[in-house]
Design a protein around this motif. Structure first.
Motif, mmCIF file in Angstrom:
data_model
loop_
_atom_site.group_PDB
_atom_site.id
_atom_site.type_symbol
_atom_site.label_atom_id
_atom_site.label_comp_id
_atom_site.label_asym_id
_atom_site.label_seq_id
_atom_site.Cartn_x
_atom_site.Cartn_y
_atom_site.Cartn_z
ATOM 1 N N LYS A 198 40.313 39.735 32.989
ATOM 2 C CA LYS A 198 40.616 38.494 33.699
ATOM 3 C C LYS A 198 39.576 37.427 33.352
ATOM 4 O O LYS A 198 38.405 37.719 33.119
ATOM 5 N N ASN A 201 43.425 34.823 39.562
ATOM 6 C CA ASN A 201 43.813 36.219 39.333
ATOM 7 C C ASN A 201 42.598 37.150 39.377
ATOM 8 O O ASN A 201 42.697 38.293 39.845
ATOM 9 N N ARG A 202 41.469 36.664 38.883
ATOM 10 C CA ARG A 202 40.255 37.499 38.932
ATOM 11 C C ARG A 202 39.810 37.713 40.379
ATOM 12 O O ARG A 202 39.437 38.829 40.763
#
Length: 405
Positions: free
Chosen positions: A226, A232-233
């Motif tokens: 990511k 998203n991370r």
């Protein structure tokens, strides 16, 4: 008696934003004055006053709030409690009970304390800056009936919010039951078997890390791909934190159940002091040692023994519990860690290594409190190597005649 209850908070969007501001501001104050105290020591270490204390930093906090007006949005006592925590960390460091205080990192160990003006009505808790209250669940006790609340500590773990309520309880601890040789047990902690009791009961190691290790490895591999700083991370980090939280909860639940069962069953509990820190240096067993969490289990067992009025005895880490034969007292000096079966070369006794250790732990503990008396003379104690543990001489000793002069 001071006790605590931990409940789960369910804040709305507004209180949630304010909670995050409290976490960040208390962390900022802690880190800011940690740097100030280190800087002051470097520049004044040769002076009579070489370090700052809590009162110095509390006065400096007034000026800091003028420079940082957003600190006025935070409960002032919570900021002061951050300075208290910092001062306690330095006190432990000066007394060599802990390492030098470290800077707090965002997203790790988020917490703040509220020492006063706390009120509980039904399932809502009210404290300064949170006039609308926050809904909570998770306590079996009627917290609304608590009169004297010492303080509350708000924490964040894996995206969830918790509140630890510390208060005065009118109940007193029960009196300790008499020390009993008949209703006593020795406990040997290990990796292959989590605990072996002196009466032969063995508690298998549940191996929690193996149950979640595949999921954790998969999430860590996905996290490495990511982009730093992306949404998203952050979502993936939260998933990974929840897996670790599940692992901690499984361990705590297991330790609670085992320690409660032992504390209710036996009046006298004997356990050995283990050098866990030294054992963790062995990379072959460090992962398994971390999974069984010996220290957490011993702390829970100590707490439960006080709660139920039982006695807990701790023997020294250098007492020869594994190498002594429980039948004849022979010491097997060549016993290896890989030998899981103890075989006595003198009397021929064959017994499981962990069971043998638990029997010796029980006897050493009973001698320590005077329930079992050694019949050795001081000279025999000094020459046998048994240190008064068993009422007989060590048969495996080989004596050498003194040279003729």
């Amino acid at each position: 008696m001071i006790t605590a209850a931990r409940v789960k908070l369910y804040p709305n969007e507004g209180p949630k934003i304010l909670l995050e501001k409290h976490f960040g501001s208390c962390r900022f104050v802690y880190n800011h004055f940690l740097a100030k105290r280190d800087e002051y020591y470097i520049t004044h270490k040769n002076n009579e006053k070489s370090s700052l204390n809590y009162f110095d930093t509390a006065n400096m906090l007034i000026e800091l709030k003028k420079e940082k007006p957003w600190l006025y949005e935070i409960n002032s006592q919570s900021l002061q409690m951050s300075l208290r925590f910092l001062d306690n960390a330095f006190r432990n460091f000066f007394h060599k009970n802990a390492e030098h205080p470290k800077f707090r990192i965002k997203g790790r160990n988020e917490y703040f304390a509220v020492p006063q003006h706390i009120k509980i009505q039904g399932n809502r808790i009210y404290f300064p800056k949170f006039s609308e209250g926050i809904y909570f669940m998770g306590s079996k006790e009627k917290l609304s009936e608590i009169k004297d609340i010492n303080q509350i500590i708000i924490t964040k773990d894996s995206g969830y919010y918790y509140c630890s309520i510390i208060y005065e309880n009118e109940e007193e601890l029960p009196e300790k039951k008499p020390l009993s040789e008949d209703n006593s047990v020795g406990i040997d902690l290990g990796i292959e078997k989590f605990a072996t009791l002196s009466n032969g009961i063995a508690i298998e190691n549940p191996g929690f890390i193996k149950k979640v290790e595949k999921r954790i490895k998969r999430l860590q591999k996905q996290l490495s791909k990511k982009e730093n700083g992306s949404k998203n991370r952050r979502k993936h980090i939260l998933k990974l934190q929840k897996e670790y939280m599940k692992l901690r909860n499984m361990r705590e639940d297991f330790d609670d159940k085992i320690s409660t069962a032992i504390a209710k069953r036996y009046n006298t509990i004997v356990i050995e002091d283990l050098n866990v820190h030294g054992m963790m240096q062995n990379h072959h067993i460090s992962k398994s040692l971390n999974d069984v969490s010996f220290y957490s289990f011993k702390q829970k067992l100590l707490y439960k023994s006080d709660k139920y009025g039982k006695n807990m005895i701790e023997i020294g880490r250098f007492d020869p519990s594994s190498k002594i034969c429980p039948s004849c007292g022979n010491i097997k000096h060549d016993l290896k860690l890989s030998d899981r079966i103890y075989h006595c070369n003198v009397c021929g006794l064959t017994i499981d290594r962990d069971h043998n250790a638990s029997k010796n732990i029980r006897k050493i503990g009973l001698i320590k409190v005077g329930l079992v008396r050694s019949e050795l003379t001081p000279v025999e104690i000094a020459t046998s190597g048994l240190y008064g543990i068993y009422p007989y001489r060590q048969r495996s000793l080989r004596w050498k005649e003194a040279p003729m002069l």
